[in-house]
Design a protein around this motif. Sequence first.
Motif, mmCIF file in Angstrom:
data_model
loop_
_atom_site.group_PDB
_atom_site.id
_atom_site.type_symbol
_atom_site.label_atom_id
_atom_site.label_comp_id
_atom_site.label_asym_id
_atom_site.label_seq_id
_atom_site.Cartn_x
_atom_site.Cartn_y
_atom_site.Cartn_z
ATOM 1 N N PRO A 12 -7.132 9.716 22.100
ATOM 2 C CA PRO A 12 -7.035 11.171 21.999
ATOM 3 C C PRO A 12 -7.082 11.625 20.540
ATOM 4 C CG PRO A 12 -4.888 10.205 22.519
ATOM 5 C CD PRO A 12 -5.892 9.105 22.610
ATOM 6 N N ARG A 13 -7.711 12.742 20.306
ATOM 7 C CA ARG A 13 -7.798 13.306 18.961
ATOM 8 C C ARG A 13 -6.509 14.035 18.634
ATOM 9 N NH1 ARG A 13 -11.745 16.293 15.692
ATOM 10 N NH2 ARG A 13 -10.660 16.546 13.704
ATOM 11 N N ARG A 14 -5.916 13.725 17.478
ATOM 12 C CA ARG A 14 -4.733 14.429 17.008
ATOM 13 C C ARG A 14 -5.122 15.439 15.946
ATOM 14 N NH1 ARG A 14 -1.747 8.692 16.590
ATOM 15 N NH2 ARG A 14 -3.874 8.218 15.946
ATOM 16 N N LEU A 15 -4.209 16.325 15.619
ATOM 17 C CA LEU A 15 -4.501 17.378 14.639
ATOM 18 C C LEU A 15 -4.926 16.770 13.307
ATOM 19 C CD1 LEU A 15 -4.413 20.504 14.147
ATOM 20 C CD2 LEU A 15 -2.175 20.098 13.088
ATOM 21 N N ILE A 16 -4.117 15.844 12.784
ATOM 22 C CA ILE A 16 -4.434 15.125 11.546
ATOM 23 C C ILE A 16 -4.752 13.690 11.926
ATOM 24 C CG2 ILE A 16 -3.682 14.497 9.227
ATOM 25 C CD1 ILE A 16 -3.747 17.528 9.719
ATOM 26 N N GLU A 17 -5.961 13.268 11.636
ATOM 27 C CA GLU A 17 -6.420 11.948 12.054
ATOM 28 C C GLU A 17 -7.072 11.239 10.867
ATOM 29 O OE1 GLU A 17 -6.858 8.807 14.433
ATOM 30 O OE2 GLU A 17 -5.961 10.653 15.158
ATOM 31 N N ILE B 162 0.848 -1.187 0.000
ATOM 32 C CA ILE B 162 0.000 0.000 0.000
ATOM 33 C C ILE B 162 0.888 1.242 0.000
ATOM 34 C CG2 ILE B 162 -1.936 -1.068 1.214
ATOM 35 C CD1 ILE B 162 -1.062 0.492 3.718
ATOM 36 N N GLU B 163 0.315 2.316 -0.488
ATOM 37 C CA GLU B 163 0.961 3.624 -0.451
ATOM 38 C C GLU B 163 0.152 4.500 0.489
ATOM 39 O OE1 GLU B 163 1.181 6.505 -3.975
ATOM 40 O OE2 GLU B 163 2.879 5.155 -4.312
ATOM 41 N N VAL B 164 0.826 5.193 1.401
ATOM 42 C CA VAL B 164 0.117 6.043 2.355
ATOM 43 C C VAL B 164 0.689 7.453 2.326
ATOM 44 C CG1 VAL B 164 -0.305 4.073 3.887
ATOM 45 C CG2 VAL B 164 1.606 5.618 4.358
ATOM 46 N N LEU B 165 -0.122 8.395 2.775
ATOM 47 C CA LEU B 165 0.356 9.745 3.059
ATOM 48 C C LEU B 165 0.689 9.783 4.540
ATOM 49 C CD1 LEU B 165 0.825 12.616 1.947
ATOM 50 C CD2 LEU B 165 -1.479 13.180 2.751
ATOM 51 N N ASP B 166 1.954 9.943 4.845
ATOM 52 C CA ASP B 166 2.436 9.921 6.223
ATOM 53 C C ASP B 166 2.398 11.346 6.774
ATOM 54 O OD1 ASP B 166 3.704 9.653 8.614
ATOM 55 O OD2 ASP B 166 5.467 8.607 7.844
ATOM 56 N N ALA B 167 1.406 11.599 7.635
ATOM 57 C CA ALA B 167 1.243 12.938 8.212
ATOM 58 C C ALA B 167 1.622 12.969 9.685
ATOM 59 C CB ALA B 167 -0.201 13.407 8.028
ATOM 60 N N ARG B 168 2.363 11.978 10.146
ATOM 61 C CA ARG B 168 2.705 11.927 11.561
ATOM 62 C C ARG B 168 3.509 13.146 11.999
ATOM 63 N NH1 ARG B 168 5.009 5.864 11.808
ATOM 64 N NH2 ARG B 168 5.807 6.568 9.778
ATOM 65 N N GLY B 169 4.362 13.640 11.092
ATOM 66 C CA GLY B 169 5.155 14.829 11.418
ATOM 67 C C GLY B 169 4.323 16.082 11.560
ATOM 68 N N CYS B 170 3.125 16.070 10.956
ATOM 69 C CA CYS B 170 2.230 17.226 11.067
ATOM 70 C C CYS B 170 1.633 17.349 12.460
ATOM 71 C CB CYS B 170 1.099 17.119 10.047
ATOM 72 S SG CYS B 170 1.632 17.095 8.327
ATOM 73 N N ASN B 171 1.657 16.254 13.225
ATOM 74 C CA ASN B 171 1.080 16.259 14.561
ATOM 75 C C ASN B 171 2.097 16.625 15.639
ATOM 76 O OD1 ASN B 171 -1.489 15.501 13.708
ATOM 77 N ND2 ASN B 171 -1.013 13.322 13.780
ATOM 78 N N SER B 172 3.278 17.008 15.209
ATOM 79 C CA SER B 172 4.353 17.264 16.163
ATOM 80 C C SER B 172 4.076 18.504 17.006
ATOM 81 C CB SER B 172 5.690 17.453 15.430
ATOM 82 O OG SER B 172 6.053 16.284 14.738
ATOM 83 N N PHE C 105 6.666 20.986 12.977
ATOM 84 C CA PHE C 105 5.989 19.962 12.178
ATOM 85 C C PHE C 105 6.687 19.790 10.833
ATOM 86 C CE2 PHE C 105 3.808 23.494 10.102
ATOM 87 C CZ PHE C 105 3.592 23.022 8.819
ATOM 88 N N ALA C 106 6.632 18.542 10.328
ATOM 89 C CA ALA C 106 7.212 18.223 9.024
ATOM 90 C C ALA C 106 6.082 18.022 8.025
ATOM 91 C CB ALA C 106 8.053 16.955 9.119
ATOM 92 N N PRO C 107 6.223 18.483 6.791
ATOM 93 C CA PRO C 107 5.166 18.269 5.792
ATOM 94 C C PRO C 107 4.895 16.784 5.575
ATOM 95 C CG PRO C 107 6.795 19.858 5.003
ATOM 96 C CD PRO C 107 7.353 19.236 6.252
ATOM 97 N N ALA C 108 3.672 16.474 5.184
ATOM 98 C CA ALA C 108 3.301 15.081 4.908
ATOM 99 C C ALA C 108 4.086 14.565 3.705
ATOM 100 C CB ALA C 108 1.808 14.988 4.637
ATOM 101 N N SER C 109 4.374 13.271 3.719
ATOM 102 C CA SER C 109 5.124 12.659 2.623
ATOM 103 C C SER C 109 4.531 11.305 2.281
ATOM 104 C CB SER C 109 6.599 12.498 3.000
ATOM 105 O OG SER C 109 6.723 11.688 4.169
ATOM 106 N N ILE C 110 4.754 10.851 1.059
ATOM 107 C CA ILE C 110 4.223 9.572 0.610
ATOM 108 C C ILE C 110 5.240 8.474 0.890
ATOM 109 C CG2 ILE C 110 3.508 8.245 -1.425
ATOM 110 C CD1 ILE C 110 2.409 10.827 -2.604
ATOM 111 N N ARG C 111 4.765 7.358 1.410
ATOM 112 C CA ARG C 111 5.643 6.213 1.635
ATOM 113 C C ARG C 111 4.889 4.925 1.325
ATOM 114 N NH1 ARG C 111 7.663 6.182 7.591
ATOM 115 N NH2 ARG C 111 8.527 4.207 6.881
#
Length: 345
Positions: free
Chosen positions: A216-221, A160-170, A176-182
Motif C-alpha cells: 500500500p502507498r503511504r503518504l511519505i514513502e 546510517i543516519e535516517v530521516l524518520d517520517a513514520r509519524g508523518c503517516n499517522s 502526525f509527528a514531525p520527521a526526526s533524524i535518528r
Amino acid sequence: MMSFDVQHAYAALQPYFQARIHLNEPLASHSAFGVGGPADVWVTLEKQQELIDLVNMCAEHRWPLLLVGEGRNILFADAGVRGIVARIDFHHYQIEMQTETSALLIVEAGARWAQILDKLLPLGWSGLEFGVGIPGTLGAGIVSNAGAHNWDLGHILKWIEVLDARGCNSEPEDQFAPASIRCYTRDELDLGHRQSRFRVERSTFIDHEGKLVCPPRRLIEPPEIVLLLGLRLSYRDSQQLLTQRDRFLRERRLNEPPLPHTGPIFKDPEGGSARELIERVGLRGQVHGQAQITEQNANYLANLGGARAEDMVRLIIAAHQQVRKQCGTDLTLNVDLLGEWSHSG
C-alpha cells in the motif's frame, strides 16, 4: 488514493525549488528501464535540509511524497505516480582518519558509486571496490544491501543516519509527528542478501496466480529515508586497487547486456542463479512488445525502444511463473515497482 491538488502544491513549492521543480515530469527519463508515465510534480533535492523541510510540509498539507535515488532499480508504472516525486541528489562526503591504515567514510545518501570510487581508489582507500560498475546511489544501495563478488555494503557499514517520517503517516491527520533524524547501527538493519529491514514492507511480489501484489502507498514513502552512511575503509596499494577495478569492470561487461535501459529482474535464490533458471525454462531472448529478456543475461530486461512498463511486467510474470512451475523455485523480485499499478496478471 488520497486527493492531491497539483497546482496548489506546485505554486507553494516553486519559490523554493525554482528550476528544480517540474509538472508532469516523464519518469521514463529517471529510470534505468526507460519506462514510466508522468509524476504530477517532480523535485530535485540538493541538501538534507531541503528534504527535511519538504517531508514536513507534505505531512502538514497531506501531499503524497515518494523519495527516489537514481532510479536504477525502479520500474515506474505506465500511469505514472500521483503526488510529488523527489530525487535525492545530495552527495558530499568526508574521510575521517582512524589509524594510519583505516578510516571512516561519511557520505551522503545521494552519492553515486562511481563518483566515490573515482575519489577513493587512487588514494588507496579500500572497502567499496567490490561495487565497481554498480549503478545508483549508496543510499539506495544500503536499502537493498547491494553487492558483488561475494561482498556487500553490509560488510563495511558501521552506521546510517535516517530521516524518520513514520509519524508523518499517522492517522488521523491531526496526530502526525514531525520527521526526526535518528541513527542505526549495522546490526539494527536486518541486512541479508539484497535485503534490509527497510525493503521488506516495500516489496512487490507475484502470487501463485501470477498477479502482482503491491504494498500500500503511504503518504511519505519510504517512511524512513537514508541521509548519511558511515563506511569502514582500509588502506591498500592504490595501483593494486586500480588493477582490481579494471578486472571487475571487465567481468561486469561480460555479464551485463551492452544495451541502454536495462537492469536485473530477480534476486539469485540461495545456492542458485536466477539467470540459469530463466534460461532453463527457455525464456532467454523472449520478447513482449518492445521489451526483451536479454540474450546475454536472462536475468536482465531490456527496453528495445518504446517499451511500456506493462510489457516488462508481462515478461517478469512469465519468467516467475515458469520457473516456479518447472523448477519449483519462487523467485523474488529485485526491482521496486512504483506508481499506479492496477493488477497484474
